[in-house]
Design an enzyme around this catalytic site. Structure first.
Site, short mmCIF file in Angstrom:
data_model
loop_
_atom_site.label_atom_id
_atom_site.label_comp_id
_atom_site.label_asym_id
_atom_site.label_seq_id
_atom_site.Cartn_x
_atom_site.Cartn_y
_atom_site.Cartn_z
N GLY A 218 0.82 -1.21 0.00
CA GLY A 218 0.00 0.00 0.00
C GLY A 218 0.85 1.25 0.00
O GLY A 218 2.03 1.21 0.34
N PRO A 220 2.39 4.90 1.08
CA PRO A 220 2.88 5.32 2.39
C PRO A 220 1.76 5.94 3.23
O PRO A 220 0.92 6.66 2.70
CB PRO A 220 3.94 6.38 2.06
CG PRO A 220 4.35 6.09 0.67
CD PRO A 220 3.15 5.51 -0.01
N GLY A 221 1.75 5.62 4.49
CA GLY A 221 0.80 6.24 5.41
C GLY A 221 -0.57 5.61 5.45
O GLY A 221 -1.47 6.10 6.11
N THR A 222 -0.74 4.47 4.75
CA THR A 222 -2.05 3.84 4.76
C THR A 222 -2.25 2.95 5.98
O THR A 222 -3.35 2.43 6.18
CB THR A 222 -2.26 2.98 3.49
OG1 THR A 222 -1.08 2.21 3.28
CG2 THR A 222 -2.53 3.84 2.28
N GLY A 223 -1.20 2.75 6.75
CA GLY A 223 -1.36 2.00 7.99
C GLY A 223 -0.82 0.58 7.96
O GLY A 223 -1.25 -0.25 8.74
N GLU A 442 -10.48 33.39 -8.45
CA GLU A 442 -11.20 32.35 -7.68
C GLU A 442 -12.70 32.40 -7.97
O GLU A 442 -13.35 31.35 -8.07
CB GLU A 442 -10.93 32.51 -6.19
CG GLU A 442 -9.47 32.32 -5.78
CD GLU A 442 -8.88 31.01 -6.28
OE1 GLU A 442 -9.60 30.00 -6.35
OE2 GLU A 442 -7.67 31.01 -6.62
N HIS A 445 -13.30 30.43 -11.10
CA HIS A 445 -13.37 28.98 -10.89
C HIS A 445 -14.74 28.61 -10.32
O HIS A 445 -15.39 27.68 -10.78
CB HIS A 445 -12.32 28.54 -9.85
CG HIS A 445 -10.93 28.43 -10.38
ND1 HIS A 445 -10.61 27.77 -11.52
CD2 HIS A 445 -9.75 28.88 -9.86
CE1 HIS A 445 -9.29 27.82 -11.71
NE2 HIS A 445 -8.75 28.49 -10.71
N ASP A 518 -3.16 25.77 -12.77
CA ASP A 518 -4.39 25.39 -13.47
C ASP A 518 -4.09 24.90 -14.87
O ASP A 518 -4.64 23.91 -15.33
CB ASP A 518 -5.32 26.61 -13.60
CG ASP A 518 -5.76 27.13 -12.25
OD1 ASP A 518 -5.83 26.33 -11.31
OD2 ASP A 518 -6.03 28.34 -12.16
#
Ligand code: ADP
Ligand code: MG
Ligand code: ZN
Length: 637
Positions: A218, A220-223, A442, A445, A518
């Site tokens: 998985g 990184p950081g998914t556990g 902004e 957008h 963008d």
């Protein structure tokens, strides 16, 4: 534990004693009156002058003993008589020895009555010589030898500077499945491993195939690390964990020895789990060109690991787990049957998973009653467990900064912004002209997003400066996690991306560099539509090019790097991309031209309040609340 600690101290003491003794011996021999160093020619001259009684020729030098007194023959006699005692005293002069002692030298010595003694290398000063050889080695390798001994004796492996961590089933920081959320599928697959570790005998009795190696895959950081620990916690067994990079050492053979020790130790404490984190550090395909890395060492370590995995009986009750975020670089030998043949994917969490993870991490945090973790989860698509843990922590910190006693929704908003878009540039004030421009950008957008049926609903628009690139942000809230996107959705997405720049052009008559991000994203999306998704009208359903390399999960591939088409086709592809972008640019332009009044209204509101959220935005636009658009979104900078 206590026994091994004592043993370790004993070893250290012995080591220190040896070192002290060695130093003392060296001091003893090198001390005293040093012989005067002279040139070889001077030494010969002294002999010719009749000053020397004796020379001792050793491998590297010639030592000269002077006659005791200048009294001619008497002294000479004395020198000869005292031979036995002279032998032990230090010489008076010493000269470097030429490579060959020739006839001439011996003749000269003989003529002047100088006794010539040859000294074998081992005689006399062999002690300091040996020490000089051994001491540096001892100093360099002593500590690691001691460490290896401690490992060999079943002492805590952590002595080797914490490379292997052992967590006991009773450890205070024990982790269980309750601490890991949003990975239900992986948990389900690991359930079998847990029941095996709880009752290894039962599996054997039935004749069920016993899990031996489980590979967690998985981003990184998914556990993954957390999950492996939780398996041990659930099963109530010891957990031996070591990072792949911890095996690979400077010295060839150390990593392999470490693998051996690890397995030996684990077997003694079965049932238990051996966990090799970041296994790609040792498990890369062998024989590859690994620049810089000591791949000889790595291969030995990997081979040892394979040997150990093959060599032990699965019913022994040791389960080997490993984790990687780069399964594509692993040596195929590792995933062969009987090794890491069970693969468990640890996915990035879906929105329900994110809610669950947020709840886990919010357990120790005081939340205000109106806090909506579900909304937080919806605002954080793409974030993994580690990011969400940070969101909770940042929110708690934000509340603390406010001097509040509870964490409120606004703290979460701030935390998410912080993590998604970078910290607020509190110190740097934008000029009025810049603020003006950003507000229109902004607003552009936001209005395009509101006008398009397939765009994500706008969650919030802000012109508060952030550190990472963007000067403002329009946050769109995807209503669900997306796995598929239609052509219309992708086109709308490009249109929204271009909306900022179009608004600048319309309102201020000039574009700025603020739209660079963008444009990059719009171009990339258009390219993928043409080359990867077969969505262009002119070229139809085919793909062009291949990704630059095998990519894992959803990391973006540089599409089209590997060209498998002609130059003419390349020109056609470019033409299609141009047409797509031009069409969306025109659409955005049409929308904003028609809604010019609203554009000004929203921009002015932004200049006044800096941040506008969805309900407020709805009151500002003519058409009211937009339709329920859908799209995996994120932020439009
Ligand atoms: P990985 O090993 O996949 O890189 P870690 O297990 O080291 O990720 O995760 C780091 C931290 O992030 C964990 O200690 C935990 O606090 C948090 N975390 C990650 N995934 C989850 C999850 N599924 N549930 C709860 N917390 C998680
Ligand atoms: Mg990890
Ligand atoms: Zn923008």
């Amino acid at each position: 534990m206590e026994k091994t600690t004592r043993r370790r101290i004993a070893f250290s003491l012995v080591y220190v004693l040896i070192a002290v003794a060695a130093l003392w011996l060296l001091r003893d021999t090198s001390g005293g009156d040093e012989p005067r160093t002279v040139a070889y020619s001077e030494l010969v001259g002294m002999a010719e002058d009749g000053k020397l009684a004796r020379v001792v020729v050793s491998e590297s030098s010639i030592a000269g003993y002077e006659k005791a007194v200048d009294d001619g023959s008497e002294a000479k006699e004395k020198g000869k008589d005292d031979d036995a005692t002279e032998d032990d005293g230090p010489p008076d002069v010493e000269a470097a020895r030429p490579p060959m002692i020739d006839e001439q030298f011996l003749t000269t010595m003989h003529e002047h009555g100088v006794e010539v003694v040859g000294q074998p290398a081992s005689e006399g000063s062999w002690w300091p010589m040996l020490l000089w050889l051994v001491l540096p080695l001892l100093l360099i390798f002593g500590p690691s030898l001691l460490a290896m001994r401690a490992m060999g004796r079943g002492g805590p492996l952590s002595f080797a500077r914490g490379r292997v961590k052992i967590l006991d089933a009773t450890a205070a920081d024990r982790v269980t499945f309750a601490d890991v959320a949003g990975v239900d599928e992986a948990k389900g697959e690991l359930q079998e491993v847990i029941s095996f570790l709880r009752e290894p005998g039962r599996f054997e009795a039935i004749g069920a195939k016993v899990p031996k190696g489980v590979l967690l895959i998985g981003s990184p950081g998914t556990g993954k690390t957390l999950l492996a620990r939780a398996v041990a916690g659930e099963a109530g067994v010891p957990f031996f964990s070591m990072s792949g990079s911890g095996f690979v050492e400077m010295f060839v053979g150390v990593g392999a020895a470490r693998v051996r020790e690890l397995f030996e130790q684990a077997k003694q404490r079965a049932p238990c789990i051996i966990f090799i984190d970041e296994i790609d550090a040792i498990g890369r395909t062998r024989g590859g060109v690994a620049a810089m890395s000591p791949h000889e060492e790595r291969e030995q370590t990997l081979n040892q690991l394979l040997t150990e995995m093959d060599g032990f009986d699965p019913s022994a009750g040791v389960v080997i787990m490993a984790a990687t975020n780069r399964p594509e670089v692993l040596d195929p030998a590792l995933t062969r049957a009987g090794r890491f043949d069970r693969k468990v994917i640890v996915d990035a969490p879906t929105v329900t998973g994110r809610i669950a993870i947020l709840r886990v991490h919010a357990r120790g945090v005081k939340l205000a009653p109106e806090v909506d973790l579900e909304l937080v989860a919806r605002r954080t698509p793409g974030m993994v467990g580690a990011d969400l843990a940070r969101v909770i922590n940042e929110a708690a910190l934000a509340a603390t900064r406010r001097g509040a006693t509870q964490v409120e929704q606004q703290d979460f908003e701030e935390a998410i912004d912080r993590i998604q878009l970078g910290l607020r540039r509190r110190g740097r004030a934008m000029s009025d002209a810049e603020r003006h421009r950003v507000a229109f950008h902004e607003a552009g957008h936001a209005l395009v997003a509101l006008a398009l049926p397939h765009a994500d609903p706008v969650h919030r628009v802000t012109i508060i400066p952030r550190t990472i690139g963007a000067l403002g942000a329009t946050l769109q809230l995807p209503t669900e996690d997306r796995f598929l996107m239609t052509r219309a959705e992708l086109r709308d997405r490009i249109c929204v991306m271009l909306g900022g720049r179009v608004a600048e052009q319309l309102a201020l008559g000039e574009v700025s560099t603020g739209a660079v991000n963008d444009l990059e994203r719009a171009s990339e999306t258009a390219r993928q539509m043409v080359c990867r998704f077969g969505m262009s009208e002119g070229l139809g359903p085919q793909t062009f090019g291949r990704p630059a390399g095998l990519q894992f999960l959803d990391s973006p591939a540089a599409w089209g790097d590997h060209r498998n088409f002609s130059d003419q086709r390349a020109a056609e592809i470019d033409g299609e991309i141009d047409r797509l972008i031009a069409a969306e640019h025109e659409r955005a332009r049409a929308i904003l031209t028609a809604r010019h009044e609203e554009l000004v209204r929203v921009a002015e509101a932004l200049l006044e309040r800096e941040t506008i959220d969805a309900p407020e935005l709805a009151t500002l636009v003519r058409s009211g609340v937009p339709g329920d658009g859908v799209e995996a979104g994120g932020a439009q900078a």
